[in-house]
Design an enzyme around this catalytic site. Sequence first.
Site, mmCIF file in Angstrom:
data_model
loop_
_atom_site.group_PDB
_atom_site.id
_atom_site.type_symbol
_atom_site.label_atom_id
_atom_site.label_comp_id
_atom_site.label_asym_id
_atom_site.label_seq_id
_atom_site.Cartn_x
_atom_site.Cartn_y
_atom_site.Cartn_z
ATOM 1 C CE1 TYR A 144 -26.923 -4.504 -23.048
ATOM 2 C CE2 TYR A 144 -28.522 -2.631 -23.755
ATOM 3 C CZ TYR A 144 -27.878 -3.781 -23.958
ATOM 4 O OH TYR A 144 -27.752 -4.481 -25.342
HETATM 5 N N1 LIG Z 1 -25.068 -3.205 -31.943
HETATM 6 C C1 LIG Z 1 -24.808 -4.456 -31.515
HETATM 7 O O1 LIG Z 1 -23.506 -5.047 -31.606
HETATM 8 C C2 LIG Z 1 -25.699 -5.117 -30.576
HETATM 9 C C3 LIG Z 1 -27.044 -4.734 -30.411
HETATM 10 N N2 LIG Z 1 -27.858 -5.335 -29.639
HETATM 11 C C4 LIG Z 1 -29.373 -4.914 -29.457
HETATM 12 O O2 LIG Z 1 -29.800 -4.889 -30.995
HETATM 13 C C5 LIG Z 1 -30.635 -3.972 -31.160
HETATM 14 C C6 LIG Z 1 -30.288 -2.946 -32.232
HETATM 15 O O3 LIG Z 1 -29.052 -2.457 -31.912
HETATM 16 P P1 LIG Z 1 -28.483 -1.096 -32.402
HETATM 17 O O4 LIG Z 1 -28.674 -0.924 -34.077
HETATM 18 O O5 LIG Z 1 -26.937 -1.019 -32.083
HETATM 19 O O6 LIG Z 1 -29.202 0.007 -31.803
HETATM 20 P P2 LIG Z 1 -28.894 1.693 -31.333
HETATM 21 O O7 LIG Z 1 -27.967 1.768 -30.390
HETATM 22 O O8 LIG Z 1 -28.193 1.964 -32.859
HETATM 23 O O9 LIG Z 1 -30.419 2.118 -31.024
HETATM 24 C C7 LIG Z 1 -31.201 1.898 -31.746
HETATM 25 C C8 LIG Z 1 -32.213 3.268 -31.569
HETATM 26 O O10 LIG Z 1 -33.006 2.950 -30.484
HETATM 27 C C9 LIG Z 1 -33.502 4.449 -30.291
HETATM 28 N N3 LIG Z 1 -33.670 4.556 -28.801
HETATM 29 C C10 LIG Z 1 -33.027 4.710 -27.835
HETATM 30 N N4 LIG Z 1 -33.503 5.158 -26.685
HETATM 31 C C11 LIG Z 1 -34.688 5.380 -27.099
HETATM 32 C C12 LIG Z 1 -35.920 5.896 -26.277
HETATM 33 N N5 LIG Z 1 -35.711 6.135 -25.161
HETATM 34 N N6 LIG Z 1 -36.998 6.027 -26.943
HETATM 35 C C13 LIG Z 1 -37.213 5.837 -28.279
HETATM 36 N N7 LIG Z 1 -36.310 5.162 -29.060
HETATM 37 C C14 LIG Z 1 -35.037 5.153 -28.292
HETATM 38 C C15 LIG Z 1 -32.487 5.431 -30.905
HETATM 39 O O11 LIG Z 1 -33.485 6.432 -31.488
HETATM 40 P P3 LIG Z 1 -32.731 7.820 -32.039
HETATM 41 O O12 LIG Z 1 -31.173 7.517 -32.656
HETATM 42 O O13 LIG Z 1 -33.680 8.451 -33.165
HETATM 43 O O14 LIG Z 1 -32.662 8.658 -30.850
HETATM 44 C C16 LIG Z 1 -31.539 4.553 -31.933
HETATM 45 O O15 LIG Z 1 -31.477 4.960 -33.062
HETATM 46 C C17 LIG Z 1 -30.663 -3.020 -29.986
HETATM 47 O O16 LIG Z 1 -31.931 -3.520 -28.928
HETATM 48 C C18 LIG Z 1 -29.429 -3.432 -29.033
HETATM 49 O O17 LIG Z 1 -29.578 -3.502 -27.560
HETATM 50 C C19 LIG Z 1 -27.609 -6.461 -28.660
HETATM 51 C C20 LIG Z 1 -26.188 -6.965 -28.769
HETATM 52 C C21 LIG Z 1 -25.250 -6.293 -29.597
HETATM 53 N N1 LIG Z 2 -28.464 -0.370 -28.147
HETATM 54 C C1 LIG Z 2 -27.309 -0.739 -28.123
HETATM 55 N N2 LIG Z 2 -27.063 -1.980 -27.545
HETATM 56 C C2 LIG Z 2 -26.060 -2.608 -27.691
HETATM 57 C C3 LIG Z 2 -24.841 -2.193 -28.459
HETATM 58 C C4 LIG Z 2 -25.201 -0.840 -29.312
HETATM 59 O O1 LIG Z 2 -24.461 -0.443 -29.914
HETATM 60 N N3 LIG Z 2 -26.351 -0.224 -29.066
HETATM 61 N N4 LIG Z 2 -23.771 -2.891 -28.529
HETATM 62 C C5 LIG Z 2 -23.490 -3.710 -27.801
HETATM 63 C C6 LIG Z 2 -21.928 -4.131 -27.948
HETATM 64 O O2 LIG Z 2 -21.698 -4.593 -29.578
HETATM 65 C C7 LIG Z 2 -21.802 -5.489 -27.187
HETATM 66 O O3 LIG Z 2 -22.365 -6.554 -27.954
HETATM 67 C C8 LIG Z 2 -20.176 -5.901 -27.446
HETATM 68 O O4 LIG Z 2 -19.440 -5.233 -26.824
HETATM 69 C C9 LIG Z 2 -24.249 -4.211 -27.071
HETATM 70 N N5 LIG Z 2 -25.505 -3.647 -26.917
#
Ligand SMILES: NC(=O)C1=CN([C@@H]2O[C@H](COP(=O)(O)OP(=O)(O)OC[C@H]3O[C@@H](n4cnc5c(N)ncnc54)[C@H](OP(=O)(O)O)[C@@H]3O)[C@@H](O)[C@H]2O)C=CC1
Ligand SMILES: Nc1nc2c(c(=O)[nH]1)N=C([C@H](O)[C@@H](O)CO)CN2
Length: 234
Positions: A144
């Site tokens: 990742y």
């Molecule tokens: N949440 C956090 O604390 C953090 C988030 N981030 C980044 O911020 C962004 C938003 O995070 P977050 O809202 O938690 O994201 P999620 O983990 O909720 O993922 C967002 C969406 O990505 C879609 N997805 C996953 N794999 C695929 C694929 N192969 N093709 C098409 N769609 C796909 C899923 O769609 P579906 O549900 O329809 O299958 C999901 O709803 C991400 O890029 C994440 O890496 C970074 C650090 C921390």
């Molecule tokens: N696609 C996602 N990416 C990440 C997520 C997630 O929920 N969906 N969450 C994290 C964590 O919050 C991390 O930042 C702290 O443990 C990272 N990326």
Amino acid sequence: MTAPIVITGAAQRVGLYCARALNQQGQSVVISYRRHRPLIEELEAEGIHCIQADFSSESGVNAFADTLKANYGSLRALVHNASDWHADSDDNPGQVFEAMMAVHAKAPFLLNRALAPLLNGDKADIIHMTDFVTQIGSTKNMAYAASKAALENLTYSFARKLAPSIKVNAIAPALIIFNEDDSPAYRQKTLKKSLMEIEPGEKEIFNSLCFLLDSDYITGRSIPVDGGRHLNLP
Ligand SMILES: NC(=O)C1=CN([C@@H]2O[C@H](COP(=O)(O)OP(=O)(O)OC[C@H]3O[C@@H](n4cnc5c(N)ncnc54)[C@H](OP(=O)(O)O)[C@@H]3O)[C@@H](O)[C@H]2O)C=CC1
Ligand SMILES: Nc1nc2c(c(=O)[nH]1)N=C([C@H](O)[C@@H](O)CO)CN2
């Protein structure tokens, strides 16, 4: 209709928050989703165009690009938010590595190349959602982290290639929102990793997104949204 902002993977959490907030401001919004849920019909009723797309295959990426090209002559911005936060696998490490690279690096790479001609307005932006861990790696989510680092580097390449007509930037979050199944122990440990020690919520990313969209000058940069985690030293 104004040129839409496209947010991938926006049927939940951060992407959903940003899509609805932009839509409520009067901005035309298109989202991609992978798994259908009843919310999709709600979003359509709110005026958000929802397109099903799975970025795990090149054909799925190309189909999404083709749908956008068939429906729109211009896009205001493309936000690569779709992401799978997969731990490394001992059983099938190569499969997880390929899946992480497919969604976090190959899909944005192909979509940027295919859709750059539509990003043709006075202001045009590409925004990559990366992660704080591109700076330090990860012992449990190596694939990742490496794929997000690839996406960060694509930020710099596309910024150079597409300037001055298109700005290309990244947003690099640390904890923004927990997942429902995160244990109390994990939550407590994770909160302690940043200086601010809070779970900030989706609005932090929306604020950063608007900051980049409003700029006329920032490009080729990664905006950290990490609560000072880089300074939380032993
Ligand atoms: N949440 C956090 O604390 C953090 C988030 N981030 C980044 O911020 C962004 C938003 O995070 P977050 O809202 O938690 O994201 P999620 O983990 O909720 O993922 C967002 C969406 O990505 C879609 N997805 C996953 N794999 C695929 C694929 N192969 N093709 C098409 N769609 C796909 C899923 O769609 P579906 O549900 O329809 O299958 C999901 O709803 C991400 O890029 C994440 O890496 C970074 C650090 C921390
Ligand atoms: N696609 C996602 N990416 C990440 C997520 C997630 O929920 N969906 N969450 C994290 C964590 O919050 C991390 O930042 C702290 O443990 C990272 N990326």
